[in-house]
Write a protein that holds these residues in place. Sequence first.
Motif, mmCIF file in Angstrom:
data_model
loop_
_atom_site.group_PDB
_atom_site.id
_atom_site.type_symbol
_atom_site.label_atom_id
_atom_site.label_comp_id
_atom_site.label_asym_id
_atom_site.label_seq_id
_atom_site.Cartn_x
_atom_site.Cartn_y
_atom_site.Cartn_z
ATOM 1 N N SER A 6 27.479 -23.403 -24.318
ATOM 2 C CA SER A 6 28.380 -22.520 -23.589
ATOM 3 C C SER A 6 28.129 -21.090 -24.050
ATOM 4 C CB SER A 6 29.837 -22.926 -23.813
ATOM 5 O OG SER A 6 30.179 -22.783 -25.163
ATOM 6 N N SER A 7 28.263 -20.188 -23.140
ATOM 7 C CA SER A 7 28.024 -18.787 -23.436
ATOM 8 C C SER A 7 29.289 -18.148 -23.980
ATOM 9 C CB SER A 7 27.586 -18.063 -22.163
ATOM 10 O OG SER A 7 27.435 -16.681 -22.423
ATOM 11 N N SER A 10 30.967 -13.832 -20.272
ATOM 12 C CA SER A 10 30.935 -14.187 -18.855
ATOM 13 C C SER A 10 31.082 -12.930 -18.018
ATOM 14 C CB SER A 10 32.056 -15.173 -18.520
ATOM 15 O OG SER A 10 33.308 -14.559 -18.723
ATOM 16 N N GLN A 23 34.322 -14.325 -23.455
ATOM 17 C CA GLN A 23 35.090 -15.373 -22.782
ATOM 18 C C GLN A 23 36.573 -15.263 -23.120
ATOM 19 O OE1 GLN A 23 34.351 -17.641 -20.563
ATOM 20 N NE2 GLN A 23 32.157 -17.924 -20.685
ATOM 21 N N GLY A 24 37.405 -15.333 -22.104
ATOM 22 C CA GLY A 24 38.843 -15.346 -22.295
ATOM 23 C C GLY A 24 39.452 -14.010 -22.690
ATOM 24 N N ASP A 56 32.158 -16.269 -31.370
ATOM 25 C CA ASP A 56 31.646 -15.716 -30.113
ATOM 26 C C ASP A 56 30.841 -14.444 -30.354
ATOM 27 O OD1 ASP A 56 32.681 -17.783 -28.645
ATOM 28 O OD2 ASP A 56 34.312 -16.622 -27.749
#
Length: 71
Positions: A6-7, A10, A23-24, A56
Amino acid sequence: MVKVVSSPVSSDPALMGGTLVFQGTRVPAQTLLDYLQDGFSLERFLREFPSVSRQDAEEFLRLARTDASHS
C-alpha cells in the motif's frame, strides 16, 4: 505469491485538487520534501504534522529515493 504494497500517499481530484497527500490526511507529500530540503529533521516534520505517521513518512522517502535513482 502476491505481495500487495500500500502506498503511504494518494491523489484524489476531489481532495486538494489532486495534490499528492499522505493517506488519510491533507498534508502534501511535497511538504516533507520541502522540510528536509530546508534542513529540518524528519522528527520536526512529524511533530508539526502529527496526522502523518512515522511509518508513512519513512516509506514515502524510501519510495522517493528509489524513484529518483531510476530517473
